[in-house]
Scaffold this active site. Structure first.
Site, PDB file in Angstrom:
ATOM      1  N   GLY A   1      61.311  65.318   6.037  1.00 43.15           N
ATOM      2  CA  GLY A   1      61.948  66.638   5.922  1.00 43.15           C
ATOM      3  C   GLY A   1      62.374  67.144   7.295  1.00 43.15           C
ATOM      4  N   HIS A   2      61.453  67.074   8.254  1.00 47.87           N
ATOM      5  CA  HIS A   2      61.787  67.488   9.627  1.00 47.87           C
ATOM      6  C   HIS A   2      62.908  66.600  10.188  1.00 47.87           C
ATOM      7  CE1 HIS A   2      57.308  68.514   9.475  1.00 47.87           C
ATOM      8  NE2 HIS A   2      57.854  69.686   9.727  1.00 47.87           N
TER       9      HIS A   2
ATOM     10  N   GLY B   1      64.446  74.346   6.840  1.00 47.06           N
ATOM     11  CA  GLY B   1      64.435  73.738   5.514  1.00 47.06           C
ATOM     12  C   GLY B   1      64.385  74.767   4.399  1.00 47.06           C
TER      13      GLY B   1
ATOM     14  N   GLN C   1      61.015  81.932   4.310  1.00 45.63           N
ATOM     15  CA  GLN C   1      61.103  81.894   5.780  1.00 45.63           C
ATOM     16  C   GLN C   1      62.563  81.827   6.222  1.00 45.63           C
ATOM     17  OE1 GLN C   1      58.450  79.324   8.257  1.00 45.63           O
ATOM     18  NE2 GLN C   1      60.186  77.948   8.286  1.00 45.63           N
TER      19      GLN C   1
ATOM     20  N   SER D   1      55.590  67.794   2.842  1.00 46.32           N
ATOM     21  CA  SER D   1      54.935  68.865   3.582  1.00 46.32           C
ATOM     22  C   SER D   1      53.853  68.249   4.455  1.00 46.32           C
ATOM     23  CB  SER D   1      54.310  69.863   2.605  1.00 46.32           C
ATOM     24  OG  SER D   1      53.367  70.669   3.292  1.00 46.32           O
ATOM     25  N   SER D   2      53.670  68.818   5.635  1.00 51.23           N
ATOM     26  CA  SER D   2      52.613  68.320   6.523  1.00 51.23           C
ATOM     27  C   SER D   2      51.241  68.492   5.869  1.00 51.23           C
ATOM     28  CB  SER D   2      52.641  69.083   7.848  1.00 51.23           C
ATOM     29  OG  SER D   2      53.923  68.996   8.428  1.00 51.23           O
ATOM     30  N   ARG D   3      51.116  69.453   4.954  1.00 52.55           N
ATOM     31  CA  ARG D   3      49.816  69.710   4.322  1.00 52.55           C
ATOM     32  C   ARG D   3      49.514  68.736   3.180  1.00 52.55           C
ATOM     33  NH1 ARG D   3      51.557  75.030   5.635  1.00 52.55           N
ATOM     34  NH2 ARG D   3      50.057  76.200   6.886  1.00 52.55           N
TER      35      ARG D   3
HETATM   36  P1  AMP Z   1      56.898  73.191   9.548  1.00 50.57           P
HETATM   37  O1  AMP Z   1      56.592  72.121  10.558  1.00 50.57           O
HETATM   38  O2  AMP Z   1      56.207  72.988   8.244  1.00 50.57           O
HETATM   39  O3  AMP Z   1      56.766  74.575  10.112  1.00 50.57           O
HETATM   40  O4  AMP Z   1      58.437  73.021   9.201  1.00 50.57           O
HETATM   41  C1  AMP Z   1      59.424  72.998  10.201  1.00 50.57           C
HETATM   42  C2  AMP Z   1      60.776  73.018   9.548  1.00 50.57           C
HETATM   43  O5  AMP Z   1      60.910  71.899   8.677  1.00 50.57           O
HETATM   44  C3  AMP Z   1      60.992  74.267   8.685  1.00 50.57           C
HETATM   45  O6  AMP Z   1      62.338  74.681   8.818  1.00 50.57           O
HETATM   46  C4  AMP Z   1      60.717  73.746   7.301  1.00 50.57           C
HETATM   47  O7  AMP Z   1      61.353  74.474   6.279  1.00 50.57           O
HETATM   48  C5  AMP Z   1      61.289  72.343   7.396  1.00 50.57           C
HETATM   49  N1  AMP Z   1      60.731  71.483   6.353  1.00 50.57           N
HETATM   50  C6  AMP Z   1      59.427  71.302   6.050  1.00 50.57           C
HETATM   51  N2  AMP Z   1      59.305  70.493   4.971  1.00 50.57           N
HETATM   52  C7  AMP Z   1      60.563  70.173   4.584  1.00 50.57           C
HETATM   53  C8  AMP Z   1      61.121  69.381   3.534  1.00 50.57           C
HETATM   54  N3  AMP Z   1      60.344  68.758   2.654  1.00 50.57           N
HETATM   55  N4  AMP Z   1      62.466  69.289   3.448  1.00 50.57           N
HETATM   56  C9  AMP Z   1      63.267  69.930   4.331  1.00 50.57           C
HETATM   57  N5  AMP Z   1      62.813  70.688   5.346  1.00 50.57           N
HETATM   58  C10 AMP Z   1      61.480  70.813   5.472  1.00 50.57           C
END
Ligand code: AMP
Length: 284
Positions: A40-41, A151, A157, A189-191
């Protein structure tokens, strides 16, 4: 082989670098993250690389946006793997400040988008979105991007950051990009690493629920109650630890809708064990 990204650890050094890039006429693209990078990132990094001359990714687990100490303590931190992935995808700069560098002694200013930040996830995660908008504005001030990609996975957000950029007249294009999913539909998701194999299987109910609602909407159903019941049934079938919320909202202002009479999204938060998952999808 793409070269190793430059690592920058303080906002002051990052800002100096941003000014130098701007003076050289470079278009700066930015992807803010909390690390533990996944596809995703990387899709955001790929997008920004296409649109801009220089790609900056930040890795900062922002204490201000965690409403539970346990979540902050157990948040996955995988810097070496993240650095390798950033290098592979042609990231030019990794901005990875420490918390004291971002929030020095005496720090107290907050940026808040009232109203919208109290809806959906904000009903339970008090203060979370103030932490998000505050850190994103601080990151923007350090990186000085022309464009920043977020994302749709975190749709609330994204919407809040667009609103903040508009309200404050920020000179940065905030772009939303589609959610990247595993082959079976689970939103990356990282989680997700916290899910047991059995919870990982049950987690598919979120995507099944969204798809079911979307199929009904495609077939002409416009009553939110009917769409919500259908999705809820899918989720309740896997006996979640808790269905925190499921709502259909206006895509622009996130207000709850009774009828699909404008662009709308279904959004939900579901707990499986101690892991909280969110997902959402457009309905029309
Ligand atoms: P985070 O590291 O979870 O704070 O996410 C950093 C960025 O990556 C944010 O803009 C999230 O919305 C995006 N992001 C996280 N998971 C996904 C995903 N599965 N698909 C697209 N973007 C994502």
């Amino acid at each position: 082989m793409p070269s190793e990204p430059t690592i920058i650890r303080t906002p002051i050094q990052m800002q100096a670098h941003g000014h130098a890039l701007r003076a050289a006429g470079k278009r700066i693209g930015f992807v803010p993250t909390m690390g533990a990078l996944h596809a995703g990132h990387l899709s955001l990094i790929d997008y920004v690389r296409q649109e801009c001359d220089v790609v900056v990714a930040s890795i900062f687990v922002n204490p201000l946006q965690f409403d539970r100490a346990e979540d902050l303590d157990t948040y996955p931190r995988t810097f070496e793997a993240d650095r390798a992935l950033c290098a592979q995808r042609g990231t030019d700069v990794i901005f990875c400040p420490t918390a004291p560098a971002m929030y020095p002694e005496g720090y107290c200013t907050k940026v808040s988008v009232p109203g919208m930040s109290g809806l959906l996830c904000g009903k339970v995660r008090t203060g979370h979105f103030d932490g998000v908008t505050t850190v994103v504005l601080k990151l923007f001030n350090a990186v000085l991007p022309h464009l920043a990609a977020f994302g749709e996975k975190d749709y609330q957000q994204l919407t809040l950051i667009k609103r903040m950029a508009l309200d404050l007249g920020l000179d940065v294009a905030v772009v939303g990009r589609p959610t990247v999913r595993e082959a079976d539909g689970l939103a990356m998701s990282s989680r997700n690493v916290h899910l047991s194999p059995e919870e990982r299987q049950r987690a598919l109910a979120l995507w099944r629920g969204l798809q079911k609602a979307r199929a009904l909407a495609d077939a002409g159903q416009t009553e939110a109650r009917v769409l919500l019941d259908a999705a809820r049934q899918e989720i309740e079938a896997v006996k979640p630890t808790r269905l925190e919320y499921i709502e259909i909202v206006d895509s622009t202002n996130l207000e709850s809708l009774e009828r699909l009479d404008r662009p709308a999204r279904m959004a939900m938060a579901v707990w499986l064990g101690s892991t909280r998952l969110i997902d959402n999808a457009p309905l029309n």
